[in-house]
Design an enzyme around this catalytic site. Structure first.
Site, short mmCIF file in Angstrom:
data_model
loop_
_atom_site.label_atom_id
_atom_site.label_comp_id
_atom_site.label_asym_id
_atom_site.label_seq_id
_atom_site.Cartn_x
_atom_site.Cartn_y
_atom_site.Cartn_z
N LYS A 79 48.41 4.11 41.91
CA LYS A 79 47.45 3.07 41.52
C LYS A 79 46.43 3.65 40.55
O LYS A 79 45.99 4.80 40.73
CB LYS A 79 46.77 2.52 42.78
CG LYS A 79 45.88 1.31 42.54
CD LYS A 79 45.35 0.73 43.85
CE LYS A 79 44.45 -0.47 43.63
NZ LYS A 79 43.95 -1.05 44.90
N SER A 154 44.63 -5.98 45.63
CA SER A 154 44.48 -5.49 44.28
C SER A 154 45.58 -4.50 43.86
O SER A 154 45.78 -4.27 42.67
CB SER A 154 43.13 -4.78 44.12
OG SER A 154 43.04 -3.66 44.97
N SER A 178 44.14 -4.69 50.30
CA SER A 178 44.82 -4.48 49.01
C SER A 178 46.12 -3.70 49.06
O SER A 178 46.82 -3.63 48.06
CB SER A 178 43.88 -3.79 48.03
OG SER A 178 43.05 -4.77 47.47
N1 GLN Z 1 40.98 -8.91 48.00
C1 GLN Z 1 39.90 -8.15 48.56
C2 GLN Z 1 38.74 -8.09 47.60
O1 GLN Z 1 38.85 -8.60 46.53
C3 GLN Z 1 40.36 -6.79 48.97
C4 GLN Z 1 40.43 -5.83 47.86
C5 GLN Z 1 40.83 -4.46 48.28
O2 GLN Z 1 41.31 -4.24 49.39
N2 GLN Z 1 40.64 -3.53 47.38
O3 GLN Z 1 37.72 -7.56 47.90
#
Ligand code: GLN
Length: 486
Positions: A79, A154, A178
């Site tokens: 990532k 994400s 995410s």
């Molecule tokens: N979708 C969640 C957010 O936007 C989780 C993101 C994540 O786990 N990095 O905060």
């Protein structure tokens, strides 16, 4: 089966037995990337030449009869918020478009020392804020099960690359879901480890008290192997847990006899699609038929979790992202009259809308007039959620829930409605709030053929129990199938 779709544990046997070389495998993955990447768009940066070079080094070691680590020679994608020395680490943001870290994250050192072959950096929502990877400054990654749909986020690139055969395994990060949410949408396995078990050194911070790096794979064993490579105490991370970490894949067993599984009623209420509920119930039923003991439990504070999560994570983000000011590294605006003007223009031009929304929300909830009403209360809710989980583990071993309320949505469907986008995290954020480990595994498909995920949650440092339960289910269903659309 093509090499790029085989599992890491099989491939690593083949490499060490000299049935195939790491170079052949790496070329197979690179050819696959060349064939499908223009449709999937999972990568932000490709490191083909370095990948081949590493693969040859591993092959030479094996030829010389030197011993290599279990995952040596296996292609892995990373990532793009995990620092890689000499390779851009953009966080899919204009702010870091040309940023090349002078150091490796601890996990990158670990996978490199294990001889793994890095294929490139994977697309994500900008600074890991989002649920669909649509917030990337560079491109929109597609779901390999249906290219008109989002892969989740994400870590969308991390999940899509593995589902599409563009990497054998990958690394993502999980602050509120995410890893698990995109794993569920793409039909792969994703583990969010216990907070503190994987070093965050070199992970660009979103919300430091919630962030955790974790593995993606196409089967449970691959995830167990990769987790065993990346976990462990690190003196470079002050929140790293100092303890013994045993090898998770060597001890993997498929036996759920007597395992107590709790199903929290709050995770099966309104807002969860019927086909998701049915698939999750059926999966748990199969474990019950194999000897697991299933009971309903209650986690009453679940309703407040999303609000608490978005307050705490945004508060921490507003502070963490203060470092991107055009002075130390990253983007700097071209024309400015003063230092303040430079800060303002740099941040206005360098950050996307979602990141700005979080910075504003975070700054607001930490401001003196509102701190007690928002941030303090969110921290109180965090305590309640954590203690409800911990006390439920007094008489159960594993909690089973859906990973996400529904299957992958169409690209663009939720972009104008942040609240709807945030609600996809309803089943995952509680786990980060409580610092627990959780895994998402495929447990069926809806009528459109889109994958559904089962989330298994455990007590702190119970990764082995989670992986064993997931592995048992995988054996029962005869393995997980990858999409055939590409
Ligand atoms: N979708 C969640 C957010 O936007 C989780 C993101 C994540 O786990 N990095 O905060």
């Amino acid at each position: 089966m093509e090499l790029f779709f085989k599992n890491a544990y099989e491939l690593s046997e083949m490499i060490r037995n000299k049935e195939i070389s790491s170079r052949e495998l790496t070329e197979s993955v690179i050819n696959r990337i060349e064939a499908v990447e223009d449709r999937v768009e999972a990568y932000t940066t490709l490191t083909k030449d370095n990948a081949i070079k590493t693969a040859i080094e591993i092959d030479n070691k094996i030829q010389r009869g030197e011993s290599v680590a279990p995952l040596a020679g296996i292609p892995i994608g990373i990532k793009d918020n995990i620092s890689t020395k000499g390779i851009t680490t953009t966080c899919s943001s204009k702010m870091l478009e040309n940023y090349i870290p002078p150091f490796n994250a601890t996990v990158v050192d670990k996978i490199s020392n294990a001889g793994m072959v890095i294929t490139g950096k994977l697309n994500m929502d900008e600074f890991a804020m989002g649920s669909s990877t649509e917030n990337s400054y560079f491109k929109k990654t597609k779901n390999p099960n249906d290219l008109s749909r989002i892969p989740g986020g994400s870590s969308g690139g991390s999940a899509a690359s593995v589902a599409a055969g563009e990497a054998i395994v990958s690394l993502g990060s999980d602050t509120g879901g995410s890893i698990r949410q995109p794993a569920s949408y793409c039909g792969v396995v994703g583990l969010k480890p216990t907070y503190g078990s994987v070093s965050r050194y070199g992970l660009v911070a979103f919300a430091s008290s919630l962030d955790q790096i974790g593995p993606f794979g196409r089967c449970v064993k691959d995830v167990a192997m990769l987790q065993s490579v990346i976990n462990g105490y690190d003196k470079m991370d002050s929140t790293s847990a100092y303890r013994e970490y045993s090898n998770l894949s060597d001890n993997l067993k498929s036996d759920v006899k007597g395992l107590k599984i709790g199903m929290p009623k709050e995770y099966f209420g309104a807002g969860i699609d019927d086909n998701v509920k049915t698939a999750v119930y059926n999966a748990v039923k199969q474990l019950e038929l194999k000897g697991a003991i299933v009971k309903e439990i209650s986690l009453p504070s679940t309703d407040y979790a999303l609000s608490a999560y978005y307050i705490i994570s945004s508060a921490e983000a507003s502070s963490n992202l203060a470092r991107f000011d055009g002075v130390k590294y990253g983007y700097r605006t071209k024309d400015y009259d003063s230092l303040i003007d430079m800060y303002e223009k740099t941040r206005s031009e360098g950050f996307g809308d979602e990141v700005k929304r979080r910075i504003m929300l975070g700054t607001f909830v930490l401001s003196s007039g509102y701190y007690d009403a928002y941030y303090k209360r969110a921290k109180q809710i965090q305590k309640r959620i954590t203690s409800e989980f911990i006390s439920s583990f007094n008489d159960i071993d594993v909690i089973a829930t859906p990973t996400v309320p529904s299957t992958a949505f169409k690209i663009g469907e939720n972009t104008d409605d942040p609240l709807k986008m945030y609600s996809t995290d309803i089943c995952t954020v509680t786990i980060n709030i409580a610092g627990l480990p959780a895994i998402s595994i495929p447990c069926g498909r809806d009528e459109k053929g889109l994958p559904i995920g089962l989330q298994l949650i455990g007590n702190k440092f119970s990764e082995q129990t989670l992986l064993d339960t997931a592995y048992s289910y995988e054996q029962l269903v005869g393995g997980f199938k990858m999409p055939a659309v590409l």
